[in-house]
Structures are given as C-alpha cells and as structure tokens.
Design a protein around this motif. Sequence first.
Motif, mmCIF file in Angstrom:
data_model
loop_
_atom_site.group_PDB
_atom_site.id
_atom_site.type_symbol
_atom_site.label_atom_id
_atom_site.label_comp_id
_atom_site.label_asym_id
_atom_site.label_seq_id
_atom_site.Cartn_x
_atom_site.Cartn_y
_atom_site.Cartn_z
ATOM 1 N N ASN A 221 0.828 -1.198 0.000
ATOM 2 C CA ASN A 221 0.000 0.000 0.000
ATOM 3 C C ASN A 221 0.866 1.254 0.000
ATOM 4 O O ASN A 221 1.683 1.446 0.893
ATOM 5 C CB ASN A 221 -0.908 0.004 1.237
ATOM 6 C CG ASN A 221 -1.872 1.182 1.234
ATOM 7 O OD1 ASN A 221 -2.408 1.548 0.202
ATOM 8 N ND2 ASN A 221 -2.086 1.774 2.390
ATOM 9 N N VAL A 222 0.687 2.094 -1.010
ATOM 10 C CA VAL A 222 1.403 3.376 -1.108
ATOM 11 C C VAL A 222 0.352 4.478 -1.226
ATOM 12 O O VAL A 222 -0.210 4.697 -2.301
ATOM 13 C CB VAL A 222 2.357 3.403 -2.320
ATOM 14 C CG1 VAL A 222 3.132 4.720 -2.349
ATOM 15 C CG2 VAL A 222 3.320 2.226 -2.282
ATOM 16 N N PRO A 223 0.057 5.171 -0.132
ATOM 17 C CA PRO A 223 -1.058 6.126 -0.131
ATOM 18 C C PRO A 223 -0.737 7.433 -0.845
ATOM 19 O O PRO A 223 -0.224 8.380 -0.254
ATOM 20 C CB PRO A 223 -1.322 6.363 1.363
ATOM 21 C CG PRO A 223 -0.629 5.256 2.071
ATOM 22 C CD PRO A 223 0.562 4.946 1.221
ATOM 23 N N LEU A 224 -1.044 7.491 -2.115
ATOM 24 C CA LEU A 224 -0.915 8.721 -2.883
ATOM 25 C C LEU A 224 -1.974 8.755 -3.977
ATOM 26 O O LEU A 224 -2.494 7.710 -4.385
ATOM 27 C CB LEU A 224 0.490 8.864 -3.481
ATOM 28 C CG LEU A 224 1.017 7.762 -4.415
ATOM 29 C CD1 LEU A 224 0.496 7.901 -5.847
ATOM 30 C CD2 LEU A 224 2.533 7.771 -4.428
ATOM 31 N N ARG A 395 -7.772 9.919 -1.129
ATOM 32 C CA ARG A 395 -8.030 11.088 -1.983
ATOM 33 C C ARG A 395 -8.701 12.209 -1.184
ATOM 34 O O ARG A 395 -8.326 13.383 -1.293
ATOM 35 C CB ARG A 395 -8.888 10.694 -3.177
ATOM 36 C CG ARG A 395 -9.163 11.864 -4.137
ATOM 37 C CD ARG A 395 -9.939 11.437 -5.369
ATOM 38 N NE ARG A 395 -9.132 10.577 -6.213
ATOM 39 C CZ ARG A 395 -9.352 9.268 -6.395
ATOM 40 N NH1 ARG A 395 -10.355 8.678 -5.774
ATOM 41 N NH2 ARG A 395 -8.580 8.563 -7.184
ATOM 42 N N THR A 396 -9.687 11.846 -0.377
ATOM 43 C CA THR A 396 -10.402 12.853 0.410
ATOM 44 C C THR A 396 -9.452 13.616 1.320
ATOM 45 O O THR A 396 -9.457 14.847 1.376
ATOM 46 C CB THR A 396 -11.511 12.182 1.251
ATOM 47 O OG1 THR A 396 -12.443 11.554 0.371
ATOM 48 C CG2 THR A 396 -12.243 13.192 2.116
ATOM 49 N N ARG A 397 -8.606 12.887 2.042
ATOM 50 C CA ARG A 397 -7.673 13.537 2.967
ATOM 51 C C ARG A 397 -6.592 14.298 2.202
ATOM 52 O O ARG A 397 -6.164 15.385 2.619
ATOM 53 C CB ARG A 397 -7.053 12.490 3.901
ATOM 54 C CG ARG A 397 -5.974 12.999 4.847
ATOM 55 C CD ARG A 397 -6.446 14.137 5.762
ATOM 56 N NE ARG A 397 -7.571 13.756 6.588
ATOM 57 C CZ ARG A 397 -7.490 13.107 7.744
ATOM 58 N NH1 ARG A 397 -6.308 12.753 8.209
ATOM 59 N NH2 ARG A 397 -8.579 12.835 8.434
ATOM 60 N N THR A 398 -6.134 13.744 1.093
ATOM 61 C CA THR A 398 -5.069 14.386 0.327
ATOM 62 C C THR A 398 -5.536 15.726 -0.239
ATOM 63 O O THR A 398 -4.774 16.705 -0.237
ATOM 64 C CB THR A 398 -4.594 13.461 -0.802
ATOM 65 O OG1 THR A 398 -4.058 12.265 -0.235
ATOM 66 C CG2 THR A 398 -3.530 14.130 -1.658
ATOM 67 N N LEU A 399 -6.767 15.794 -0.697
ATOM 68 C CA LEU A 399 -7.274 17.057 -1.229
ATOM 69 C C LEU A 399 -7.356 18.107 -0.131
ATOM 70 O O LEU A 399 -7.094 19.292 -0.369
ATOM 71 C CB LEU A 399 -8.645 16.849 -1.881
ATOM 72 C CG LEU A 399 -8.641 15.997 -3.158
ATOM 73 C CD1 LEU A 399 -10.059 15.783 -3.668
ATOM 74 C CD2 LEU A 399 -7.783 16.646 -4.250
ATOM 75 N N GLU A 400 -7.693 17.697 1.082
ATOM 76 C CA GLU A 400 -7.679 18.644 2.195
ATOM 77 C C GLU A 400 -6.254 19.115 2.482
ATOM 78 O O GLU A 400 -6.012 20.314 2.681
ATOM 79 C CB GLU A 400 -8.281 18.025 3.456
ATOM 80 C CG GLU A 400 -8.296 19.016 4.623
ATOM 81 C CD GLU A 400 -8.709 18.412 5.952
ATOM 82 O OE1 GLU A 400 -8.872 19.184 6.915
ATOM 83 O OE2 GLU A 400 -8.849 17.188 6.035
ATOM 84 N N ALA A 401 -5.309 18.174 2.515
ATOM 85 C CA ALA A 401 -3.915 18.531 2.794
ATOM 86 C C ALA A 401 -3.371 19.466 1.720
ATOM 87 O O ALA A 401 -2.657 20.441 2.026
ATOM 88 C CB ALA A 401 -3.063 17.270 2.890
#
Length: 817
Positions: A221-224, A395-401
């Motif tokens: 798993n690579v969270p990006l 994706r949801t968290r990344t867009l916030e970040a």
Amino acid sequence: MMADLPTTAKAVIIGGGIVGCSTAYHLGKLGWTDTVLLERKKLTSGTTFHAAGLVGQLRTSANITQLLGYSVDLYNRLEAETGLQTGWKMNGGLRLACNDERWTEVKRQATTAHSFGLEMQLLTPKEAQDLWPLMTIDDLKGAAFLPTDGQANPSDITQSLARGARMAGVKIFEDTPVTRIIVDDGRIRGVETPAGTIECEKVILCAGQWTRTLAATVGVNVPLVSVEHQYMITERIPGITPGLPTLRDPDRLTYWKEEVGGLVMGGYEPNPVPWAQKGIPEGFHYELLTSNFDHFEQFMDLAIGRVPALETAGIKQLINGPESFTPDGNFILGEAPELKNLFVGAGFNAFGIAAGGGAGMALAEWVAKGAAPFDLWPVDIRRFGRVHQSTDWVRTRTLEAYGKHYTIAWPSEEHASGRPARRSPLYAHLKAAGACFGEKLGWERPNWFADLAAGEVARDVYSYDRPGWFDAVGREHHACRTAAVLIDQTSFAKFTLKGPDAARAMNWVAANNVDRAVGSLTYTQMLNDHGGIECDLTVARVARDEFYIVTGTGFATHDFDWIARTLPEGCNAQLVDVTSGFAVLSLMGPRARDILQSVTEDDVSNAAFPFGTARRIAIAGCPVLALRVTYVGELGWELHMPTEFAVTVYEALMAAGAPLGLINAGYRAIETLRLEKGYRAWGADIGPDHTPVEAGLAWACKMKSGIPFKGREAVAAQLAGGVKKRLAGFAVDDPEVVLLGRETIYRDGQRVGWLSSGGFGHTLGRPVGYGYVRNPEGVSEDYILSGRYELEVASVLVPCTVSLEPFFDPKMTRVKV
C-alpha cells in the motif's frame, strides 16, 4: 537498447524521474554498479519534466531539513562532476507574511531554521522589496530570507543525475515498462518487461503517480493520488533579473520564480482538482492536461496585487500537470512493511526537485545498508495504516492537505476530512460528554472535553498564543493530579507474541528484561545496531509462552514491522496484531485505587497489585487485563478489555468515580502531564537517532544481566565512553511564553540544540520543554548543569532553567501505595 537488457541485477529501479535517477546515482556511488533503472517511456516524461523547480530546505523536522540541505549541496557540485548543465541557482528564497498570525508563524520558522543550522534572516517589508523590487509591500508585516534556497531546471538536473549514474556503472533503459514484479513465496524474484525478465532481489519503486497501482499488484500500500497542479509562465518582464530569489506568498496562495527574464507563478488553491480517479490513461507521458484558466483565475487578483506588472505581462503558457500528493503532505520513503526488499520513493507533493537529491541518497543507503542513514519517520512508509488502504479515503484527505499547503500551520491542528473512520465503542458516550476529537491513523481520539453545562463548545480554536482548549486541558490536568481522570485510549496498538520461543525472541528484541514471571509488566525500548531507539513500549507477560505488547496509536505499522523483522531466525513465536479486539481505558489519579476497588472484587491494594505488574480482574462482571503503569506520573491502571465490554466498564467507573471527582480527560492533558514528569515521546524526544544513554533511559536496559539483546554493544560503548548529546528539560518562568518544540537552545550564548517537545505544565504554572544538549567534545551531567541557558522563541531569547530530573516537584506528589 532492449536487446542489451541484462537477465540479472542486484537491484532494479522502476521510474526515471528525478527520484529514480537520484537513487541510481547514489547506488552507483555506493558501489552497487549492478543496478538497472527501467523507465516506461523517456527519462523525466512522467511528472518531473513539468515541475516548477523551486528548491526550499526548511521543514519542521531537523532530519528532513538535513535531507533537503543535502539536495542543495549535491546540486551545487553536480554540473562540475557530470558536465551536464542543471540550471541550478542558489538565488535564495523569500517567504512573506501579511498578517500578525502569519508573521508569528514566520518568526517561529526562522527560529526552527536557526535550530537546524540554517541562517534564515528576518526582514522588514522594505528590505524584502530591495531583494524583489517588482512586488508591492503595502500589506506586508515582514519577510524571511533563506540565502541557500534556490531553483533548478528539473529535466536538466535529472539528466545530469542519470549521467552520473551511468558514469558509476549503473545501466539505464528507456522505453522499457515493467509489466510485473515477480514475487514467489513472499520473496521478490525479479521483474518482467516486454524485452525480457530481470532476476533481482531488490526492487525500488520510484514511479511517481503510477506507484500506488503497481505496488498494489504485490500487496503493498502506497497512499498517494494524482492532483492537477497549475502554474503560469510569462514573457519577459522589464526589471526581472536572473538572480531574483524565489518567492513564496502564502497569504496570497502563490509562489514565484524567475525564468528567462520572465516569471513563473503558481499556487495551491483551497479547491484542488483530482485527476485520473479511474486510473491513469494508458500511454500517458510527456503530456500536460488542458489548461484550466477558469480554475486558475482565483490566483490572478491575488498575484496582481503582489506583482502589478503581471497585469500587463504577456502569458507564454499555463502549465497544467498532474502530480502525486499524499494524505499528510509528506513524501514516502522506505522498505514496504508488506514485502521485504521492495522499497518506495514516491508521493513528493510538488517538491520532488527540492527533495530529489536527498531522497535518492537516503533511499540508496536504505537499500544498500538495510537502514536509513538517519531517522526519517516523518516520511517513512510505515507511518500509514489500515485506513490508508482505501483510495477514496486517501483522496479525500489528500485534497484537504493540498488545500492547506499555504494556510497557517497551527500548532496541534487537526484535519477534518475522512472522519469519523475508526471509532472506539465509547465514541458516542464521549461525544455526548463534550469530547473534542482528534484523529490519528483513522482513529477518533478525545483530545479534550468541553464543559457543556457552562456553555463551552467542543471545537478547536487554534492560536500561536494560548489555544482555545487551554483552560479545559488545565481542568483535566488538575483533576488527574488531585482526583482522577478516565481516558479512552482504545486506539493504542496492541500485539501478542505467542509460542514456545516467545520469551527468548522477545528478550533479544527488547533492551529491558522481559523474561520475568507471568504477570510482570516491563517498560522497554527496542534498539537498532547503533543503539538507536526504534520502539518504545510496554510488554506484559500474560502466560509462560505469551506476551501482550502495547505501543502508540501512530506506530502500529512501524512497531509491528520492526518486531517481526527483528525476531531471531528460526524462533517459534507468532506475532499478531490484536488492536481492534481490545478497548483501553486509562484510570489515573490519586483516587484511582478507591474508584477501581469499588467496582471490582479483586484486591487492587499496592501489596496485591504493585506497580509494574499485570493482572486479570473483573470490573462490573467484565473481564479486564489491568496494567499498573502510568504515562502521567500518577497512580493508575490501563484497563484492557474485549471491545464489547467497554461501555459497561466505562459506565461503572464513571458512576463509581463521580463522587470522588473522576472526570473524562483527553490526549492533550496526557501531553501536559507527561511533560511535567519528564516521560519521553517516541517520534519527538526519542527515536532511531537517540540511544537510551543519550535519552536518560539506560536504566531500562538489562546491561548487568549479561543477557544479549540487539543494540547492546552500542549501549555498552556509550556507557564506557560517554556521549555527545543528552536529553535535558527546560522550564521558563514567564507563563505567557509558548513552547511548541523546535525552539533553539543556547548554552552560554552558543547554539547547542533545539527542543524536541514543549508545552505548558499546569501544575507547575509554567512552560516546559525537552531537548538534546549537543557538544562535539562530549556532554556530561556537569556540562549540562553548569551552563547558563536561553531558548529562542519566535526569534526572541528567553531565559530558562535546565534540569536532568522531572520538573514536577517531588513535594507535590502523593504516596502512590
């Protein structure tokens, strides 16, 4: 070129962007000449070619700042080494502040820079304008200037790194996509390409936004995710000179750099646009996305307000390219916990050029030597967990970040997206009681409790001064010191190690002696071969062949991976993650025993249940594993129970404790309480770069036992020969001073380190922090205590008191029997 593809290699790098080429370059320097880099299309053709190319160094972590500083050092010498131009210019970087809060943040950033050895200068608005004449300064409070920042041409610097790799003997193949990573019986065997198969033991994934999908094919798993990122290139503008510094204007959401007499202007919008939600199009390379002028429009008024010449400048191009971003804004490095010998370098959040040199160096050393060159926890792939397996959540968290990239980074700020995900059985009870929750690794955790009856609202109000929760945390802090608190710590990571060889295996991994009687509870570190602290946890022996291990929420993946990899070869012992099976309630305070005794028939007196032991008891008829331990410096127990019993136990304790002053408390009170008592926090005060001797934890090592354990020789050498840094506590008399960590420590006027953590001691009534005092000639107890100390706080020097003992006055403590 394909015909020359080798059939074997020591390592295969997948991806020919700046990180892949930097890793190849550094592996070559380390003598790993039997390394092959495979690029699916052409070098730089993924995202590197359209990167903006700004190179900034300062981060909140000393080691990540050091890594970015290495990039600068490398880029300074690379062109002379390889003969290829890199476009590198050390023209400095300016950061602007347009309001009082931002100016405070910038001053604290300058202090952080000083802590880490960077000479960031604070400038008046006019001084900033002298460096950047085309900008208006009517709204400026001030600016910071870092002379060693700069900019580079991304494609040129990558090609230069590739040439350097080839010069060292590394083979690079373009137009050679990897169609499969071959894994057999849990081990990497090689990679498949249309031109043939390469057998290898190690694979390094530097495939940018393609990394997540390729890694998933082998269970990693690579969270990006991919996000559109735009910047504008202007025609020549009179007055723009080649030496113009890079400029970051976060209050106007924009960044700037000079390019061929014109300007590059881009930014980080609060409403980013995700890309390739259904997958990256087949064959995508050297491609840009359609320019989205409507979306970019939100920057224009802000940008023209800063640089009026932009209004009449010719626009050469609006670049729109996808970049890979991560849920916390940090890139991803390291060996995958799911698959040995698969390494990842990806998710660079649009600062891959700044990080590329250092990331490639670190990744190459990780591959060649089996460990990172220094603690890289902020970017370690093991910081992620189960919640990050969902692409929707990522994706949801990344867009916030992404949207917060240029907002003020408030102390203790929480993210709001993707919540709630993981909830304790007590979530609804705590919410009704006024809990203001934070989130870690997907878990909802109570940070503090509002007094609903008094009209308080359970909502964080952030500040660089005293935050909105200051008084509430003070209430919880004082209740823990004078009565009792109950804290839901269900999110703790919990493992069991079970088997005939469990004791022998655990005693090799743990620095302290865990091979003790059933019912013993041991606080221990786990060390690497250099004596660095890889884990900091508690171990309860619950059976002759079974141990119950408890560690911090955010370290679940990291610590499980470390233990699993460090268990001696051939040991018959199985490690299992049981986190979700057990809820945890921490009952702490001088009235804790009275409360606990009222809800159990078991004897919990000190004689029957001494400190450092674990027992199975019943509370309100529910089975509980009670651990007599504390992280707040008061009498107390961690109560571990199957999750289905949590509500019953909680209700029984709250009902019994109410007449004795028991209240709910949260994680922010835990932090203030532990600071007063000098308890260390992994990831801040201790980690792989710090040994037990340096951290004042040598007492927790079984040095007198003669029992071998990993890291023992390094600890013995330091005990015999001394250390060059040591953790100390610092207290400031002025209660209005705010310590957050990373404040610079001065001894007799000389910079000797920085605070690793800081906060307010509500019992002491003053700020407290911890940090390492460093001296190349050695640091002894006398050296520390003989100095006169000051802390630089937001660029102001504040006198402080140093101590090697907890600041919590022993006269204030109760007899914990």
